[in-house]
Design an enzyme around this catalytic site. Sequence first.
Site: not given
Length: 329
Positions: A111, A141, A169, A195, A219
């Site tokens: 992250k 991400d 991402e 995403d 997801k």
Amino acid sequence: MSQNQIPALADLVSGARIVALPLRTKFRGLEEREVLLFEGPNGWAEWSPFVEYPDEEAAVWLAAAIDFAYGNLPNLYRERIPVNATLPAVAPEHVERVLTNFGEFATVKIKVAEAGQNIGDDIARIQRVQELYPDSKIRLDANGGFEISEAVDLINQLKSLGIDIEYFEQPVASIAEMAELKLQVNRLGIKIAADESVRKVSDPLAVAQANAADILILKAAPLGGIVRALEIAAEAELPVVVSSALDSSVGLSMGAYLAAAIPNLNFDCGLATSALLAGDVTREPLRAENGFIDVRRVDVDKSKLEIFSAQDHRQDWWLERLERVYKLL
């Protein structure tokens, strides 16, 4: 999902169990993860849209949960799913402690762009991962947290340090920004994954149609369930990575079924996040072993439901939310 597969609201409410699962490390600003569980003919399902999500968005998650508990499951291509480790935006000295919980892994998702941090913090964290796990692939991400210039700056600084990344991402927020950034960084050999640009927009295929991503993050819950996610993957004609939304093992089980139903799975999936939880709803959590999780339903343990039962006012909040959102189905 057909109308006759939707259970009565009274059945959902009477069987609902709401838990607050503690996290090992703060993640997305959370120190515990609240989820609502219910059981259908197929087994247990999880409904856990984040608390700030509006009812319309939460309804998509509810449709997914009902489909997993009551609907028809797809044909599966595999029994195990390769998974990555996930590293929250921790300081370098905490990297090893967090990643040890994931066991063996070939890929780490790191992250970046955390509120209150800067690119220097991100680079220090990334460097520490490479020092500790030199053979692991690194993916980043940002949850849409960067401007284009910041994302390019980070990539260039990593290049100068000799650090390669598998993909980046959701580095920026909008599909237009994603498309512009992709043009710039594809020249550097960097892939862009989408995403939020898939699950937080009215048309999940818009990002593919705009040529704004090389990879789609799928997801199951935010996309309305396994069947809908498979349709999006087929229509987009892009490689996909199945990921979780900080789920309990029950929610991870739905993600595992989605990943197992994708014909070509070319990347490790983000489904090992039970390692971020300090408690779960089962005695047999869906934990990674040697870089894989099994594709299976999860048996909920009643004693765990008691141990992690949410406080009364949170129970009321979730049940009131369930009644409101159910009416939108």
